[in-house]
Design an enzyme around this catalytic site. Structure first.
Site: not given
Ligand code: CP
Ligand code: NVA
Length: 312
Positions: A104, A131, A134, A226, A267, A295
Site C-alpha cells: 500500500r 484499490h 477492494q 467513499d 469501502c 476483503r
Molecule cells: N477499505 C480499506 O481499504 O480500508 P483500510 O484503509 O482500513 O485498509
Molecule cells: N479513497 C480512500 C480509500 C481508503 C480505503 C483513500 O485513498 O484514502
C-alpha cells in the site's frame, strides 16, 4: 509467468469470475484451504494507514498456513525504502526472501516497479490510482446480495479517486454498468476512464460519468460512496468537503434510485455525516460490514491463485 494484481487490468472477465467463485468457496469452507500457503511468506509493506486491508491480509495469510510480515515503509522499524533504497533493489532482495509482496503506497509506479524488477507476485493494496483488492471484495458482496452482478447498475458517488477507478474496471469484468457521479472538477482520471470504457465495450457493459447526482442514481442497484478526503489529500480537505456536499448519501437520495431493493456500499472508513449519514450506514440498504468481511475471503482467493496453490 509470474502473475500480479497491480490493478484489475491484470484480470480478464473469466479470471475474475474464477476468483469470485474461489472466494465463495474459501468463505464457505475455510478449513479446506488451511494449507494453501504452507511454508510460504508474504511481505506486506504499508506506507499509509490501514485497518481492513492490513488485518484481513495478515489474518488471511495465517488462515492459509503462511507467514505474513507486516512492514512499514519508513520510520525506526521500517524498510530502507524510506531512506532511499530503490524499488529495483527492494524488489530483487524481497524476491530472495518471500513468495509474494503486498504493498500500500502513494504512487502506482512503485507497484509497477516491484512487479517489473522482482520475481514474485505483487499485490496492490491501494495506491493513489487504484484499490483492486477492494473491487474484488465488492463484486463478491454484490453477487452475494443481489444474486448476480450481471446486468446490474452500480453508481459510485464522490471524487473520481482510486476506489472509483477500481470500480470502473471491476464493473465491466462482471457484466455490470458503472456510473461515476461526481462534480465536474473531480472527474475520474481520463486514461483510466478510457481503459474502463474499452473493457466495457469488450464485455458489453457501460461506464459513464454524470455530474448531476439525481440523474446518476436513477435505476441504481448499488449506491457506493467513499471518503471525500483520501489519504494524502488532507490539505485540500476543506475544499473537497465543500464541493462534494451535494453527493452525500441520505435516505432521500436512496429513494431516488426508484428501486426498493437497492443496496448501499462503502469501502470504509466512513465519515458519518459527510459522504453518508447514519440512517443509511445503519439502515436497511447497508451491506458495508459484509463488504468489509469479504476483503478477507476475496484476498485469500487472490493469494491462492497468484501464489500457485490454485489455478485460474
Ligand atoms: N477499505 C480499506 O481499504 O480500508 P483500510 O484503509 O482500513 O485498509
Ligand atoms: N479513497 C480512500 C480509500 C481508503 C480505503 C483513500 O485513498 O484514502
Amino acid at each position: 509467468m509470474t502473475r500480479h494484481l497491480r490493478s484489475l487490468l491484470d484480470l480478464d472477465a473469466d479470471e475474475t469470475a474464477r476468483l469470485l467463485d474461489l472466494a465463495d468457496a474459501v468463505k464457505a469452507e475455510p478449513a479446506k484451504y488451511a494449507k494453501g500457503l504452507d511454508g510460504k511468506s508474504v511481505a506486506m509493506i504499508f506506507a499509509k494507514q490501514s485497518t481492513r486491508t492490513r488485518i484481513s491480509f495478515e489474518v488471511g495469510i495465517h488462515q492459509l498456513g503462511g507467514q505474513a510480515l507486516a512492514l512499514s515503509s519508513s520510520g525506526g522499524t521500517g524498510m530502507q525504502m524510506g531512506r532511499g533504497e530503490t524499488v529495483h533493489d527492494t524488489a530483487k532482495v524481497l524476491s530472495r526472501f518471500v513468495h509474494a509482496i503486498v504493498i500500500r503506497t502513494y504512487g502506482q509506479a512503485q507497484v509497477e516497479g516491484l512487479a517489473e524488477h522482482g520475481s514474485v507476485p505483487v499485490i496492490n493494496a491501494l495506491t493513489d490510482l487504484y484499490h483492486p483488492c477492494q473491487g474484488l471484495a465488492d463484486l463478491q458482496t454484490i453477487r452475494e446480495r443481489l444474486g448476480t452482478t450481471k446486468g446490474k447498475k452500480l453508481v459510485y458517488l464522490g471524487a473520481g479517486n482510486n476506489v472509483a477507478h477500481s470500480l470502473m474496471l471491476a464493473g465491466p469484468r462482471a457484466g455490470m454498468d458503472v456510473v461515476v457521479g461526481c462534480p465536474d472538477s473531480l472527474r475520474p482520471n481520463q486514461a483510466v476512464l478510457e481503459k474502463a470504457r474499452a473493457d466495457a465495450t469488450k464485455w458489453g457493459t457501460r461506464v459513464a460519468v454524470e455530474t448531476d447526482v439525481d440523474a446518476a442514481v436513477k435505476g441504481a442497484d448499488v449506491v457506493y460512496t467513499d471518503t471525500w478526503v483520501s489519504m494524502g489529500e488532507e490539505e485540500e480537505a476543506k475544499r473537497l468537503i465543500e464541493i462534494l456536499r451535494p453527493f452525500s448519501v441520505t435516505p432521500e437520495l436512496m429513494a431516488k434510485t426508484g428501486k426498493d431493493d437497492s443496496i448501499f456500499m462503502h469501502c470504509l472508513p466512513a465519515h458519518r455525516g459527510d459522504e453518508v449519514v447514519d440512517a443509511v450506514m445503519d439502515g436497511k440498504w447497508s451491506v458495508v460490514f459484509d463488504q468489509a468481511e469479504n476483503r478477507l475471503h476475496a484476498q485469500k482467493a487472490l493469494l491462492l491463485l497468484l501464489m500457485g496453490a490454485e489455478s485460474f
